[in-house]
Write a protein that holds these residues in place. Structure first.
Motif, PDB file in Angstrom:
ATOM      1  N   GLY A   1      32.118  40.108  36.636  1.00  0.00           N
ATOM      2  CA  GLY A   1      31.626  39.255  37.715  1.00  0.00           C
ATOM      3  C   GLY A   1      32.702  38.961  38.741  1.00  0.00           C
ATOM      4  N   ALA A   2      33.920  38.676  38.261  1.00  0.00           N
ATOM      5  CA  ALA A   2      35.018  38.393  39.178  1.00  0.00           C
ATOM      6  C   ALA A   2      35.373  39.621  39.998  1.00  0.00           C
ATOM      7  CB  ALA A   2      36.236  37.915  38.395  1.00  0.00           C
TER       8      ALA A   2
ATOM      9  N   GLY B   1      33.150  40.861  24.533  1.00  0.00           N
ATOM     10  CA  GLY B   1      31.981  40.842  25.410  1.00  0.00           C
ATOM     11  C   GLY B   1      32.047  39.714  26.417  1.00  0.00           C
ATOM     12  N   ALA B   2      32.503  38.540  25.972  1.00  0.00           N
ATOM     13  CA  ALA B   2      32.621  37.400  26.886  1.00  0.00           C
ATOM     14  C   ALA B   2      33.635  37.684  27.990  1.00  0.00           C
ATOM     15  CB  ALA B   2      33.023  36.154  26.101  1.00  0.00           C
ATOM     16  N   ALA B   3      34.771  38.297  27.623  1.00  0.00           N
ATOM     17  CA  ALA B   3      35.782  38.638  28.624  1.00  0.00           C
ATOM     18  C   ALA B   3      35.238  39.667  29.607  1.00  0.00           C
ATOM     19  CB  ALA B   3      37.042  39.165  27.941  1.00  0.00           C
TER      20      ALA B   3
ATOM     21  N   ALA C   1      35.731  32.449  41.213  1.00  0.00           N
ATOM     22  CA  ALA C   1      35.194  33.373  40.219  1.00  0.00           C
ATOM     23  C   ALA C   1      36.312  33.945  39.359  1.00  0.00           C
ATOM     24  CB  ALA C   1      34.426  34.500  40.907  1.00  0.00           C
ATOM     25  N   VAL C   2      37.430  34.293  39.982  1.00  0.00           N
ATOM     26  CA  VAL C   2      38.552  34.844  39.220  1.00  0.00           C
ATOM     27  C   VAL C   2      39.182  33.769  38.340  1.00  0.00           C
ATOM     28  CG1 VAL C   2      40.816  35.919  39.371  1.00  0.00           C
ATOM     29  CG2 VAL C   2      39.000  36.661  40.910  1.00  0.00           C
ATOM     30  N   GLU C   3      39.318  32.563  38.866  1.00  0.00           N
ATOM     31  CA  GLU C   3      39.875  31.486  38.044  1.00  0.00           C
ATOM     32  C   GLU C   3      39.020  31.271  36.793  1.00  0.00           C
ATOM     33  OE1 GLU C   3      41.176  26.771  38.187  1.00  0.00           O
ATOM     34  OE2 GLU C   3      40.213  27.681  39.927  1.00  0.00           O
ATOM     35  N   SER C   4      37.710  31.283  36.951  1.00  0.00           N
ATOM     36  CA  SER C   4      36.818  31.136  35.796  1.00  0.00           C
ATOM     37  C   SER C   4      36.997  32.301  34.825  1.00  0.00           C
ATOM     38  CB  SER C   4      35.372  31.057  36.276  1.00  0.00           C
ATOM     39  OG  SER C   4      34.480  30.948  35.187  1.00  0.00           O
ATOM     40  N   ALA C   5      37.157  33.511  35.366  1.00  0.00           N
ATOM     41  CA  ALA C   5      37.355  34.682  34.508  1.00  0.00           C
ATOM     42  C   ALA C   5      38.681  34.602  33.763  1.00  0.00           C
ATOM     43  CB  ALA C   5      37.288  35.955  35.344  1.00  0.00           C
ATOM     44  N   VAL C   6      39.704  34.073  34.417  1.00  0.00           N
ATOM     45  CA  VAL C   6      40.998  33.880  33.752  1.00  0.00           C
ATOM     46  C   VAL C   6      40.842  32.936  32.568  1.00  0.00           C
ATOM     47  CG1 VAL C   6      43.268  32.789  34.014  1.00  0.00           C
ATOM     48  CG2 VAL C   6      42.459  34.435  35.714  1.00  0.00           C
ATOM     49  N   ASP C   7      40.164  31.804  32.801  1.00  0.00           N
ATOM     50  CA  ASP C   7      39.958  30.841  31.722  1.00  0.00           C
ATOM     51  C   ASP C   7      39.207  31.490  30.549  1.00  0.00           C
ATOM     52  OD1 ASP C   7      41.228  28.912  33.220  1.00  0.00           O
ATOM     53  OD2 ASP C   7      39.372  27.946  33.895  1.00  0.00           O
ATOM     54  N   SER C   8      38.158  32.238  30.870  1.00  0.00           N
ATOM     55  CA  SER C   8      37.354  32.881  29.824  1.00  0.00           C
ATOM     56  C   SER C   8      38.159  33.927  29.071  1.00  0.00           C
ATOM     57  CB  SER C   8      36.112  33.533  30.445  1.00  0.00           C
ATOM     58  OG  SER C   8      35.256  32.563  31.011  1.00  0.00           O
TER      59      SER C   8
ATOM     60  N   ALA D   1      33.381  42.018  40.900  1.00  0.00           N
ATOM     61  CA  ALA D   1      32.340  42.198  41.921  1.00  0.00           C
ATOM     62  C   ALA D   1      32.580  41.266  43.103  1.00  0.00           C
ATOM     63  CB  ALA D   1      30.961  41.950  41.312  1.00  0.00           C
ATOM     64  N   CYS D   2      32.981  40.022  42.831  1.00  0.00           N
ATOM     65  CA  CYS D   2      33.267  39.074  43.920  1.00  0.00           C
ATOM     66  C   CYS D   2      34.446  39.537  44.758  1.00  0.00           C
ATOM     67  CB  CYS D   2      33.552  37.688  43.347  1.00  0.00           C
ATOM     68  SG  CYS D   2      32.084  36.736  42.952  1.00  0.00           S
ATOM     69  N   LEU D   3      35.502  40.030  44.115  1.00  0.00           N
ATOM     70  CA  LEU D   3      36.657  40.514  44.867  1.00  0.00           C
ATOM     71  C   LEU D   3      36.293  41.719  45.725  1.00  0.00           C
ATOM     72  CD1 LEU D   3      39.474  40.198  42.181  1.00  0.00           C
ATOM     73  CD2 LEU D   3      39.429  39.051  44.405  1.00  0.00           C
ATOM     74  N   ARG D   4      35.525  42.643  45.165  1.00  0.00           N
ATOM     75  CA  ARG D   4      35.138  43.825  45.939  1.00  0.00           C
ATOM     76  C   ARG D   4      34.240  43.445  47.116  1.00  0.00           C
ATOM     77  NH1 ARG D   4      35.364  49.125  44.075  1.00  0.00           N
ATOM     78  NH2 ARG D   4      36.753  49.419  42.301  1.00  0.00           N
ATOM     79  N   GLU D   5      33.306  42.534  46.890  1.00  0.00           N
ATOM     80  CA  GLU D   5      32.440  42.088  47.980  1.00  0.00           C
ATOM     81  C   GLU D   5      33.257  41.379  49.058  1.00  0.00           C
ATOM     82  OE1 GLU D   5      28.286  39.606  48.656  1.00  0.00           O
ATOM     83  OE2 GLU D   5      29.529  39.131  46.921  1.00  0.00           O
TER      84      GLU D   5
END
Length: 346
Positions: A253-254, A245-247, A283-290, A256-260
């Motif tokens: 979110g990441a 769920g966390a991933a 946003a993607v860097e944070s998603a990678v870490d998560s 959505a940011c890329l598409r926007e």
């Protein structure tokens, strides 16, 4: 803005099925040549298909990060040439024989290429360029360099010439080992200037390419998360599902940011995209870490020790994502937010 064409997906899947993943230093050159031959160019950023371009890069990244590292640079170089060469009425260097391009723009203190001589747009370069990914097998490179006045330039150089020496220095990495991103020495190497002084970083496409790198990070993270999802389908474990769920939250979110960001670039391709690109990258860097944390804690050591592809991807991704400038990027984003007066209301 369009999605990745179905026939691209099919062709890429067929091509990648013939490769033994993960690639290593001995197999990367051949895989790159086959990928470039099959897909020599991608849609130019800002030409209504930015999302499709990034989706393709993400698909390659989901299979092998060293491969996408080299291929993304090739695609970026072709986009840079298309953007800058016509502006100066410079004919792009010959593309005969299906060359593989690199973009070597990283700098280290006191270690930069400079003009040894100049005749119009033709120069000879001297010095050392660091962080040269694919140096042992790429055929051409776009390199940053400086003139005698200290002005920044971009130059196109053929690597198969006297005066270009690929060293064994500067690359001791475990992650992204296959790229062999060593130092390259130049001594009176012939090159052609592309664009005007300072044009490389001032052009609109600079930030388009920066966001495209984030699409590569995203593709790798999504592939790791797919393994986490598969594990959660096999094991009814509440903690494993919590990590999944966390991933999911981070990746959604990441995405959505890329598409926007892609939509914004296509709507205004000549506008300054720094704020949108930095937001997507962060946003993607944070998603990678998560995602890396979720995979490690949710699945434990087994895939890191017994799954060669998973172990390689988990080692490569933290190195690749360090193309981010971390807090410096966040601070730059904050400056852009302060200037634009960002309003976060829904």
């Amino acid at each position: 803005m369009s999605d990745l064409p179905t026939h691209w997906q099919a062709e890429l899947h067929a091509l990648m099925a013939s490769e033994s993943m993960p690639l290593d230093a001995a197999t990367l050159a051949g895989a790159t040549a086959r990928l470039v031959a099959a897909f020599p160019v991608l849609p130019t950023p800002g030409a209504a298909d930015t999302l499709a371009r990034w989706q393709f890069l993400a698909e390659v990244a989901a299979r092998d990060l060293s491969l996408v590292k080299i291929y993304e640079a090739h695609a970026d170089a072709r986009a840079i040439l298309a953007e800058l060469a016509p502006a100066t009425r410079l004919e792009a260097p010959s593309l005969a024989g299906q060359p593989v391009w690199a973009v070597w723009a990283a700098r280290s203190p006191g270690n930069e290429l400079s003009f040894a001589s100049r005749d119009g747009r033709h120069v000879k370069l001297a010095g050392t360029k660091a962080w040269c990914s694919g140096a042992r097998f790429v055929t051409h490179a776009l390199v940053t360099c400086v003139d005698t006045d200290g002005s920044d330039w971009l130059a196109a150089v053929s690597l198969d010439q006297p005066g270009v020496t690929v060293s064994a220095r500067g690359w001791e990495a475990v992650g992204m080992d296959a790229t062999q991103s060593v130092e390259v020495d130049f001594s009176d190497a012939r090159a052609t200037l592309v664009g005007n002084a300072g044009a490389y970083v001032r052009r609109p496409g600079f930030w388009h390419g920066g966001a495209g790198i984030a699409a590569c990070w995203y593709g790798a993270a999504s592939a790791l998360a797919a393994r986490l999802r598969d594990a959660a389908q096999r094991r009814d474990n509440p903690h494993l599902r919590a990590h999944l769920g966390a991933a999911d939250v981070a990746l959604a979110g990441a995405r959505a940011c890329l598409r926007e960001c892609a939509s914004t670039i296509d709507a205004a391709p000549l506008a300054d995209a720094m704020r949108h690109a930095l937001r997507a990258r962060c946003a993607v860097e944070s998603a990678v870490d998560s995602t890396l944390r979720a995979c490690a804690r949710g699945m434990g050591a087994a895939p890191l020790c017994r799954d060669r592809w998973f172990a390689r991807m988990s080692a490569d991704l933290p190195v690749f994502v360090r193309q981010s400038h971390a807090e410096a990027d966040l601070a730059a984003l904050a400056g852009a937010v302060l200037e634009s007066g960002e309003d976060w209301r829904l």
